[in-house]
Design a protein around this motif. Structure first.
Motif, mmCIF file in Angstrom:
data_model
loop_
_atom_site.group_PDB
_atom_site.id
_atom_site.type_symbol
_atom_site.label_atom_id
_atom_site.label_comp_id
_atom_site.label_asym_id
_atom_site.label_seq_id
_atom_site.Cartn_x
_atom_site.Cartn_y
_atom_site.Cartn_z
ATOM 1 N N GLU A 174 1.229 -1.313 -0.138
ATOM 2 C CA GLU A 174 0.155 -0.043 0.067
ATOM 3 C C GLU A 174 0.563 1.202 -0.112
ATOM 4 O O GLU A 174 0.559 2.430 -0.503
ATOM 5 C CB GLU A 174 -0.869 -0.293 1.446
ATOM 6 C CG GLU A 174 -1.849 -0.965 1.205
ATOM 7 C CD GLU A 174 -2.750 -1.208 2.406
ATOM 8 O OE1 GLU A 174 -2.413 -0.358 3.606
ATOM 9 O OE2 GLU A 174 -3.173 -2.574 2.607
ATOM 10 N N HIS A 175 2.043 1.113 0.063
ATOM 11 C CA HIS A 175 2.734 2.603 0.834
ATOM 12 C C HIS A 175 4.396 2.250 0.143
ATOM 13 O O HIS A 175 5.648 2.004 0.751
ATOM 14 C CB HIS A 175 3.202 2.488 1.967
ATOM 15 C CG HIS A 175 2.071 2.588 2.876
ATOM 16 N ND1 HIS A 175 1.306 1.894 3.466
ATOM 17 C CD2 HIS A 175 1.132 4.256 3.123
ATOM 18 C CE1 HIS A 175 -0.084 2.685 4.106
ATOM 19 N NE2 HIS A 175 0.508 3.006 3.475
ATOM 20 N N SER A 176 4.455 1.508 -1.301
ATOM 21 C CA SER A 176 5.307 1.033 -2.315
ATOM 22 C C SER A 176 6.988 2.382 -2.017
ATOM 23 O O SER A 176 7.943 2.172 -1.694
ATOM 24 C CB SER A 176 5.437 0.723 -3.010
ATOM 25 O OG SER A 176 4.457 1.174 -3.590
ATOM 26 N N GLU A 177 5.981 3.584 -2.098
ATOM 27 C CA GLU A 177 7.194 4.979 -2.185
ATOM 28 C C GLU A 177 8.624 4.088 -1.028
ATOM 29 O O GLU A 177 9.581 5.269 -1.411
ATOM 30 C CB GLU A 177 6.437 5.709 -2.261
ATOM 31 C CG GLU A 177 5.585 6.394 -0.553
ATOM 32 C CD GLU A 177 4.739 5.363 -0.325
ATOM 33 O OE1 GLU A 177 3.921 5.894 0.218
ATOM 34 O OE2 GLU A 177 3.690 4.938 -1.029
ATOM 35 N N ILE A 178 7.267 3.957 0.211
ATOM 36 C CA ILE A 178 8.827 3.883 1.340
ATOM 37 C C ILE A 178 9.823 3.511 0.785
ATOM 38 O O ILE A 178 10.989 3.881 1.595
ATOM 39 C CB ILE A 178 7.898 3.314 2.388
ATOM 40 C CG1 ILE A 178 6.816 4.372 2.875
ATOM 41 C CG2 ILE A 178 8.548 3.434 4.066
ATOM 42 C CD1 ILE A 178 5.581 3.617 3.834
ATOM 43 N N VAL A 179 9.717 2.156 0.167
ATOM 44 C CA VAL A 179 11.032 1.199 -0.384
ATOM 45 C C VAL A 179 12.062 1.591 -1.240
ATOM 46 O O VAL A 179 12.819 0.939 -2.434
ATOM 47 C CB VAL A 179 10.869 0.162 -0.260
ATOM 48 C CG1 VAL A 179 10.821 -0.792 1.427
ATOM 49 C CG2 VAL A 179 9.655 -0.806 -1.406
ATOM 50 N N GLN A 180 10.875 2.471 -1.967
ATOM 51 C CA GLN A 180 11.419 2.615 -3.881
ATOM 52 C C GLN A 180 12.393 3.510 -3.646
ATOM 53 O O GLN A 180 12.753 4.374 -3.462
ATOM 54 C CB GLN A 180 10.793 3.759 -4.766
ATOM 55 C CG GLN A 180 9.163 2.528 -5.238
ATOM 56 C CD GLN A 180 8.252 3.250 -5.550
ATOM 57 O OE1 GLN A 180 8.170 4.628 -5.848
ATOM 58 N NE2 GLN A 180 7.223 2.806 -6.598
ATOM 59 N N GLY A 181 13.411 2.567 -4.302
ATOM 60 C CA GLY A 181 14.954 3.718 -4.292
ATOM 61 C C GLY A 181 15.893 3.040 -2.693
ATOM 62 O O GLY A 181 17.018 3.850 -3.515
ATOM 63 N N VAL A 230 8.954 -9.043 -1.332
ATOM 64 C CA VAL A 230 7.952 -7.725 -1.630
ATOM 65 C C VAL A 230 8.361 -6.647 -1.232
ATOM 66 O O VAL A 230 8.980 -6.076 -3.155
ATOM 67 C CB VAL A 230 6.780 -7.839 -0.732
ATOM 68 C CG1 VAL A 230 6.321 -6.486 -0.699
ATOM 69 C CG2 VAL A 230 6.037 -8.418 -0.278
ATOM 70 N N ALA A 231 9.963 -6.082 -0.903
ATOM 71 C CA ALA A 231 9.839 -4.818 -0.678
ATOM 72 C C ALA A 231 11.455 -4.819 -2.466
ATOM 73 O O ALA A 231 11.229 -3.352 -2.429
ATOM 74 C CB ALA A 231 11.119 -5.081 0.395
ATOM 75 N N HIS A 232 12.154 -6.021 -2.032
ATOM 76 C CA HIS A 232 12.503 -6.461 -3.378
ATOM 77 C C HIS A 232 11.830 -6.145 -4.650
ATOM 78 O O HIS A 232 12.232 -4.539 -5.984
ATOM 79 C CB HIS A 232 13.037 -7.223 -3.731
ATOM 80 C CG HIS A 232 14.008 -7.776 -5.229
ATOM 81 N ND1 HIS A 232 15.414 -6.910 -5.270
ATOM 82 C CD2 HIS A 232 13.884 -8.510 -6.211
ATOM 83 C CE1 HIS A 232 15.743 -8.323 -6.452
ATOM 84 N NE2 HIS A 232 14.798 -7.963 -6.779
ATOM 85 N N LYS A 233 10.623 -6.489 -4.726
ATOM 86 C CA LYS A 233 9.450 -6.412 -6.058
ATOM 87 C C LYS A 233 8.765 -4.627 -6.364
ATOM 88 O O LYS A 233 8.614 -4.475 -7.158
ATOM 89 C CB LYS A 233 8.621 -7.167 -5.497
ATOM 90 C CG LYS A 233 8.799 -8.431 -6.429
ATOM 91 C CD LYS A 233 7.710 -9.358 -6.320
ATOM 92 C CE LYS A 233 8.585 -11.198 -6.296
ATOM 93 N NZ LYS A 233 8.426 -11.476 -8.371
ATOM 94 N N HIS A 234 8.647 -4.351 -5.000
ATOM 95 C CA HIS A 234 8.582 -2.567 -4.794
ATOM 96 C C HIS A 234 9.674 -1.829 -5.496
ATOM 97 O O HIS A 234 9.363 -1.061 -5.337
ATOM 98 C CB HIS A 234 7.529 -2.609 -3.792
ATOM 99 C CG HIS A 234 6.177 -3.196 -3.576
ATOM 100 N ND1 HIS A 234 5.736 -2.641 -4.728
ATOM 101 C CD2 HIS A 234 5.229 -4.255 -3.347
ATOM 102 C CE1 HIS A 234 4.656 -3.242 -4.729
ATOM 103 N NE2 HIS A 234 4.374 -3.805 -3.879
ATOM 104 N N GLY A 235 11.226 -2.208 -6.020
ATOM 105 C CA GLY A 235 11.261 -0.800 -6.285
ATOM 106 C C GLY A 235 12.818 -0.956 -4.724
ATOM 107 O O GLY A 235 13.320 0.175 -5.201
ATOM 108 N N ALA A 236 13.090 -1.581 -3.966
ATOM 109 C CA ALA A 236 13.944 -0.982 -2.832
ATOM 110 C C ALA A 236 15.654 -1.375 -3.791
ATOM 111 O O ALA A 236 15.365 -2.145 -4.351
ATOM 112 C CB ALA A 236 14.236 -2.357 -1.769
ATOM 113 N N SER A 237 16.368 -0.645 -3.469
ATOM 114 C CA SER A 237 17.298 -0.407 -4.375
ATOM 115 C C SER A 237 18.327 -1.766 -4.176
ATOM 116 O O SER A 237 19.131 -1.723 -4.650
ATOM 117 C CB SER A 237 18.885 0.963 -4.667
ATOM 118 O OG SER A 237 18.935 0.926 -3.014
#
Length: 231
Positions: free
Chosen positions: A69-76, A92-99
């Motif tokens: 719901e808050h994927s912007e938290i982990v992006q990059g 899940v964090a990896h799939k949502h764009g964590a670096s």
């Protein structure tokens, strides 16, 4: 990555040793538009099981839903998960764009299973962007940070890991060593009432370590609690 499995040591005594009689299932979990394949125990009564690291805990599911719901938290962002168990939240964090995501657990059997889960969902091409490593809370934590993210992590997270009052302080100490000293670095803790631990206990620990309570606004229920380094 299995290049340093041989460095991993079983703890002297293992609270989370795997009871070989427990059935390990394969199951799918759908979170938003992501489907995750997991190998582990999805029990109606997980408190009856011996092997906490092999069980899908309610708090982990809550943390995953929050990340979706808050994927912007982990992006990059760089992320480390404590007590990662099946590896679900980190995947899940990896799939949502964590670096970069490092999944940790103290138990060697749990780590083996976690690596299988990472491999079946991400393949073996994540390289250093998604790693599973052994970390015992309070043990050689500075050394771990210097090896894997010398500036500290943007986000430290844990699902259903605050279940014993006696381990709460060492959990927060470990998180603070891993957390970047930059303003806004975040500790996310998915809280479920267990073992007599209260929201007040968690809030007191956070305050003691100069963490600012960001969410939720009213802290009297189970859910994901977000703390940040203040000014």
């Amino acid at each position: 990555s299995n290049e340093d499995d041989d460095e991993e040591q079983p703890p002297g005594f293992d609270l989370f040793s795997i009871d070989k009689r427990e059935p390990v299932d394969e199951f799918k979990l759908t979170l938003g538009d992501i489907t995750i394949d997991l190998n582990g125990i999805r029990a109606k009564y997980p408190h009856l099981l011996q092997s906490t690291g092999m069980t899908l805990w309610e708090g982990s599911e809550k943390l995953c839903e929050y990340l979706c719901e808050h994927s912007e938290i982990v992006q990059g962002k760089t992320v480390v998960e404590l007590g990662a168990g099946l590896g679900l939240c980190g995947i899940v964090a990896h799939k949502h764009g964590a670096s970069r995501v490092i999944l940790t657990d103290g138990d060697t059997d749990t780590l083996k299973n976690m690596r299988m889960n990472v491999s079946s969902n991400i393949g073996d091409n994540a390289g250093n962007d998604l790693l599973c490593k052994q970390l015992l809370w309070g043990k050689r934590v500075e050394e771990f940070r210097e090896k894997w993210e010398p500036g500290g992590f943007d986000i430290v997270m844990g699902g259903d890991i605050a279940y014993a009052q006696e381990s709460l302080e060492i959990l927060f100490q470990t998180a603070m060593v891993l957390l970047s000293t930059k303003n806004g670095s975040t500790f996310m803790l998915s809280f479920v009432f267990r073992g007599g631990v209260t929201i007040e206990n968690v809030a007191d620990c956070a305050k003691k370590h100069s963490l600012e309570w960001v969410a939720p606004k009213n802290g009297n229920s189970e859910g994901v609690y977000v703390f940040r380094r203040g000014q």
